[in-house]
Design a protein around this motif. Sequence first.
Motif, PDB file in Angstrom:
ATOM      1  N   PHE A  28      -5.239  -0.237  -6.024  1.00  0.00           N
ATOM      2  CA  PHE A  28      -6.169  -1.014  -5.202  1.00  0.00           C
ATOM      3  C   PHE A  28      -7.519  -0.999  -5.909  1.00  0.00           C
ATOM      4  O   PHE A  28      -8.170   0.032  -6.014  1.00  0.00           O
ATOM      5  CB  PHE A  28      -6.293  -0.418  -3.805  1.00  0.00           C
ATOM      6  CG  PHE A  28      -7.098  -1.250  -2.836  1.00  0.00           C
ATOM      7  CD1 PHE A  28      -6.456  -2.064  -1.909  1.00  0.00           C
ATOM      8  CD2 PHE A  28      -8.486  -1.226  -2.833  1.00  0.00           C
ATOM      9  CE1 PHE A  28      -7.192  -2.834  -0.997  1.00  0.00           C
ATOM     10  CE2 PHE A  28      -9.228  -1.990  -1.945  1.00  0.00           C
ATOM     11  CZ  PHE A  28      -8.574  -2.795  -1.025  1.00  0.00           C
ATOM     12  N   MET A  53       0.813  -1.207   0.000  1.00  0.00           N
ATOM     13  CA  MET A  53       0.000   0.000   0.000  1.00  0.00           C
ATOM     14  C   MET A  53       0.855   1.269   0.000  1.00  0.00           C
ATOM     15  O   MET A  53       2.053   1.247   0.270  1.00  0.00           O
ATOM     16  CB  MET A  53      -0.907   0.023   1.239  1.00  0.00           C
ATOM     17  CG  MET A  53      -0.183   0.205   2.558  1.00  0.00           C
ATOM     18  SD  MET A  53      -1.348   0.300   3.936  1.00  0.00           S
ATOM     19  CE  MET A  53      -0.250  -0.004   5.328  1.00  0.00           C
ATOM     20  N   TRP A  93      -3.804  -4.309  -2.549  1.00  0.00           N
ATOM     21  CA  TRP A  93      -2.848  -3.447  -3.220  1.00  0.00           C
ATOM     22  C   TRP A  93      -1.905  -4.268  -4.108  1.00  0.00           C
ATOM     23  O   TRP A  93      -1.493  -5.360  -3.711  1.00  0.00           O
ATOM     24  CB  TRP A  93      -2.009  -2.680  -2.200  1.00  0.00           C
ATOM     25  CG  TRP A  93      -2.732  -1.583  -1.492  1.00  0.00           C
ATOM     26  CD1 TRP A  93      -3.287  -1.639  -0.244  1.00  0.00           C
ATOM     27  CD2 TRP A  93      -2.966  -0.262  -1.975  1.00  0.00           C
ATOM     28  NE1 TRP A  93      -3.850  -0.436   0.079  1.00  0.00           N
ATOM     29  CE2 TRP A  93      -3.663   0.434  -0.970  1.00  0.00           C
ATOM     30  CE3 TRP A  93      -2.647   0.412  -3.163  1.00  0.00           C
ATOM     31  CZ2 TRP A  93      -4.058   1.764  -1.113  1.00  0.00           C
ATOM     32  CZ3 TRP A  93      -3.042   1.726  -3.310  1.00  0.00           C
ATOM     33  CH2 TRP A  93      -3.729   2.400  -2.294  1.00  0.00           C
TER      34      TRP A  93
END
Length: 476
Positions: A154, A42, A172
């Motif tokens: 994402f 992420m 992600w």
Amino acid sequence: MRLPFLAAIATSFVAASFIAASFIPLTCAAAVRLPAILSEHMVLQRAVDTPVWGWAAPGEAVSVSFGDATAGTRAGADGRWQVRLDLRAVRADTLRVRGAANEIAVGDVLLGDVWLASGQSNMQKPLGERRGERPTFDHVAEIAAADAPELRLFKVARNRATRPADDVAGEWVRCSPEAVQATQFSAAAYFFGRRLQRELGRPIGLIDASVGGTRIELWTPGEAPAAPEHGVLYNAMVAGLAPFALTGVIWYQGESNVIDSDDGAAYAPKMAALIERWRAAFGRDLPFYYVQIAPHLYHVVRHAKVIDPESAARLRQAQAAALAIPGTGMVVTTDLADDLADIHPRDKKTVGQRLANLALAGTYGRRDIEPYGPVFRAMQVRDRRALLAFDHADGLFASDGKALSWFDVAGADGRWYPATATIERGMVAVASPQVAQPRAVRFGWDEAAQPNLVNGAGLPALPFHTDQPLPPAARR
């Protein structure tokens, strides 16, 4: 090669029971748990108060660290906990969360800016092939060039819910040719993020929560229970992302509010409601940049639902009026429709780049970028002609080298006539032999209008109607 996230993306569309179960906080086991958005690969917002949250046993002590940034708390009676970290000066790549019985280490984390992309099919449209649609321009070369390790994606799995969910399904991934194809990631969002990442030189995270053929009401939280479909996409695909720290939102939607309900002016307050409630949900006055619907032959291709060729023009005017909402910006797309019978223009690269220019100028303070085309400001009548003044009017010209197009003029009787238009000293002079004393002018006022007036930055003029002027706050 089958990437590990393919199965998750594919099965999330049908695994409603799994998703529903994942929204229930753990109250018996002591294992600490994080939402899907806080996961490996992420991008976390580099900010003073970046939220980290999850679930544990009620009352369980939870500690969180990311490099030198640390915080601790206890889970509430419902098992939910939350802390905020100051990540402005941190250097780390692993988020650690420890509970009484387990520890979670989330690796390959980058610090940068995160943007949420949402809307209907023109935001959903991917770079490559999709059933029933033509691919974006140069999709083979663009996909091959999509190796961008500091751009993270994402993709929120499609779902609906009658109540706001605590979590979403998705994961992600690093941006790569394989990833953009496997996730069917939004092309407009990809090009937006790619330009930001290159211009800013920092990691960019993109969250794609989009569903084709959807009205704005389905994305708006807190709608009346008498309309059971209202808010169902927000509940399932956006609510579970909050309070993830975002830099802002990009939005491309409106076609279904022409086709299904001919909203016209009613669309502006609907946009205001959506923006206000999303900002409240994420606890920030998020910049909100959106795309005006493109030219399309609605009343020809979709005559069973749309019979008025001005329906789309009225909705475009409402989208422009929504610019009165602070912290917003809009991309004009009258020059981007390659086939008026196709509601999905293929040029999503220009859309994404124009959205990025709005963000670079409005959010990041880039004064060297002109993000807007000409915007009508005022009209004077002299010698049987209407003289139109514009903002963002430096270097006005006709993009195709021909006479200016899509100007109409009306006199006191209210009858509209095609007008000739010429550029004079930074203004546009409009006249018609049928109108001795112009009273009103309209420009691009048709569902299929593709006018050619642009400014020196090559950006198209905003369609307008002098009888329906934008409020001053809406003139960027």
